[in-house]
Design a protein around this motif. Structure first.
Motif, PDB file in Angstrom:
ATOM      1  N   HIS A 103       0.852  -1.204   0.000  1.00  0.00           N
ATOM      2  CA  HIS A 103       0.000   0.000   0.000  1.00  0.00           C
ATOM      3  C   HIS A 103       0.884   1.249   0.000  1.00  0.00           C
ATOM      4  O   HIS A 103       1.008   1.951   1.005  1.00  0.00           O
ATOM      5  CB  HIS A 103      -0.933  -0.015   1.210  1.00  0.00           C
ATOM      6  N   THR A 104       1.487   1.495  -1.130  1.00  0.00           N
ATOM      7  CA  THR A 104       2.425   2.589  -1.264  1.00  0.00           C
ATOM      8  C   THR A 104       1.717   3.935  -1.393  1.00  0.00           C
ATOM      9  O   THR A 104       0.506   3.999  -1.635  1.00  0.00           O
ATOM     10  CB  THR A 104       3.322   2.368  -2.490  1.00  0.00           C
ATOM     11  N   LEU A 105       2.495   4.994  -1.257  1.00  0.00           N
ATOM     12  CA  LEU A 105       2.006   6.358  -1.421  1.00  0.00           C
ATOM     13  C   LEU A 105       2.821   7.015  -2.525  1.00  0.00           C
ATOM     14  O   LEU A 105       4.009   7.280  -2.357  1.00  0.00           O
ATOM     15  CB  LEU A 105       2.155   7.152  -0.120  1.00  0.00           C
ATOM     16  N   GLU A 106       2.172   7.254  -3.668  1.00  0.00           N
ATOM     17  CA  GLU A 106       2.858   7.878  -4.799  1.00  0.00           C
ATOM     18  C   GLU A 106       2.902   9.388  -4.603  1.00  0.00           C
ATOM     19  O   GLU A 106       1.871  10.036  -4.454  1.00  0.00           O
ATOM     20  CB  GLU A 106       2.149   7.538  -6.101  1.00  0.00           C
ATOM     21  N   LEU A 107       4.099   9.940  -4.609  1.00  0.00           N
ATOM     22  CA  LEU A 107       4.268  11.371  -4.369  1.00  0.00           C
ATOM     23  C   LEU A 107       3.760  12.192  -5.551  1.00  0.00           C
ATOM     24  O   LEU A 107       4.121  11.942  -6.699  1.00  0.00           O
ATOM     25  CB  LEU A 107       5.748  11.688  -4.129  1.00  0.00           C
ATOM     26  N   ILE A 108       2.928  13.186  -5.244  1.00  0.00           N
ATOM     27  CA  ILE A 108       2.454  14.138  -6.252  1.00  0.00           C
ATOM     28  C   ILE A 108       3.091  15.501  -6.028  1.00  0.00           C
ATOM     29  O   ILE A 108       3.582  16.130  -6.962  1.00  0.00           O
ATOM     30  CB  ILE A 108       0.923  14.261  -6.216  1.00  0.00           C
ATOM     31  N   ALA A 109       3.089  15.956  -4.783  1.00  0.00           N
ATOM     32  CA  ALA A 109       3.672  17.258  -4.465  1.00  0.00           C
ATOM     33  C   ALA A 109       4.068  17.284  -2.996  1.00  0.00           C
ATOM     34  O   ALA A 109       3.531  16.528  -2.180  1.00  0.00           O
ATOM     35  CB  ALA A 109       2.680  18.388  -4.756  1.00  0.00           C
ATOM     36  N   ILE A 110       5.023  18.134  -2.683  1.00  0.00           N
ATOM     37  CA  ILE A 110       5.464  18.267  -1.292  1.00  0.00           C
ATOM     38  C   ILE A 110       5.852  19.714  -1.048  1.00  0.00           C
ATOM     39  O   ILE A 110       6.464  20.357  -1.913  1.00  0.00           O
ATOM     40  CB  ILE A 110       6.634  17.295  -0.997  1.00  0.00           C
ATOM     41  N   ASP A 111       5.478  20.228   0.129  1.00  0.00           N
ATOM     42  CA  ASP A 111       5.756  21.627   0.415  1.00  0.00           C
ATOM     43  C   ASP A 111       6.012  21.789   1.899  1.00  0.00           C
ATOM     44  O   ASP A 111       5.520  21.009   2.728  1.00  0.00           O
ATOM     45  CB  ASP A 111       4.580  22.498  -0.025  1.00  0.00           C
ATOM     46  N   LYS A 112       6.769  22.805   2.249  1.00  0.00           N
ATOM     47  CA  LYS A 112       7.073  23.110   3.645  1.00  0.00           C
ATOM     48  C   LYS A 112       6.113  24.179   4.161  1.00  0.00           C
ATOM     49  O   LYS A 112       5.500  24.904   3.380  1.00  0.00           O
ATOM     50  CB  LYS A 112       8.510  23.589   3.765  1.00  0.00           C
ATOM     51  N   ASP A 113       6.001  24.270   5.483  1.00  0.00           N
ATOM     52  CA  ASP A 113       5.145  25.296   6.065  1.00  0.00           C
ATOM     53  C   ASP A 113       5.932  26.594   6.233  1.00  0.00           C
ATOM     54  O   ASP A 113       7.118  26.682   5.885  1.00  0.00           O
ATOM     55  CB  ASP A 113       4.554  24.820   7.397  1.00  0.00           C
ATOM     56  N   CYS A 114       5.273  27.606   6.783  1.00  0.00           N
ATOM     57  CA  CYS A 114       5.876  28.938   6.889  1.00  0.00           C
ATOM     58  C   CYS A 114       7.050  28.981   7.863  1.00  0.00           C
ATOM     59  O   CYS A 114       7.902  29.877   7.778  1.00  0.00           O
ATOM     60  CB  CYS A 114       4.820  29.963   7.291  1.00  0.00           C
ATOM     61  N   ASP A 115       7.111  28.036   8.807  1.00  0.00           N
ATOM     62  CA  ASP A 115       8.200  28.003   9.785  1.00  0.00           C
ATOM     63  C   ASP A 115       9.332  27.069   9.372  1.00  0.00           C
ATOM     64  O   ASP A 115      10.291  26.879  10.127  1.00  0.00           O
ATOM     65  CB  ASP A 115       7.672  27.576  11.162  1.00  0.00           C
TER      66      ASP A 115
END
Length: 208
Positions: A69-81
């Motif tokens: 049950h893998t998770l295919e990456l679509i997008a990744i982003d960091k928060d403001c901190d």
């Protein structure tokens, strides 16, 4: 892009581990929380398969390496901190180890369209006199499909005459009747979104 994200994160704040909230890219549902160190983030970005640092195993752990049950990456982003990540994925099966879609009992996005779709489904089989939606279901697929065609034409005409207020009204009618038709056919808007996403990914891969 990979090096830029890694260097921008504040790794010292939490002993080299960054919390990563995993979200279904299509539905907006929150699926799980994991932790990444630099190596896990690098592997996630390079392999497009979400990988964490397992605090219990004390090693890198790619989600689904045992279950599939893998998770295919679509997008990744960091928060403001710069100390947490939002990871958007396409899940291949349930995410929680208990076999559920989300590790939270209620991981739904609760968007208006989600709630409207649920309400439409609840109207199915009710007294036709109780609501317009129930009336449509009672009339059957042919009538519902006819309404989608009528609203589609009216939407196109509103666009052709550049009548924006009318276009908004007609497009709203079209979307509503389309949701009814999908429910009548035991489908949902998420099925359409999934299909569009698969087309998008296929087209992007073909361009590479």
């Amino acid at each position: 892009m990979t090096d830029s994200l890694i260097t921008q994160l504040d790794w010292d704040k939490q002993d080299g581990l960054i919390p990563a909230v995993v979200q279904n890219h299509l539905s907006g549902k929150v699926l799980m929380l994991g932790y990444m160190d630099k190596a896990a983030l690098e592997k996630t970005l390079s392999s497009k398969q979400v990988t964490f640092f397992s605090r219990s195993k004390q090693r890198l752990w790619t989600k689904g390496e045992s279950s599939g049950h893998t998770l295919e990456l679509i997008a990744i982003d960091k928060d403001c901190d710069n100390d947490s990540l939002l990871v958007q994925v396409l899940p291949n099966g349930p995410t929680c180890h208990l076999g559920t879609e989300s590790c939270w009992k209620d991981g739904k996005s609760h968007s208006f369209i989600d709630n409207l779709s649920k309400l439409i489904a609840e109207r199915k089989g009710q007294d036709p006199k109780s609501s317009y939606t129930a009336y449509l279901f009672d009339r059957g697929t042919k009538r519902i499909a006819q309404k989608v065609g009528e609203e589609g034409l009216e939407t196109a005409l509103a666009a052709a005459t550049h009548d924006k207020p009318e276009l908004i009204d007609e497009a709203s009618d079209l979307l509503y009747h389309l949701l009814v038709l999908l429910e009548d056919q035991q489908l949902s808007l998420s099925d359409i979104t999934q299909n569009l996403m698969q087309r998008h990914l296929k087209a992007n891969n073909a361009d590479k």
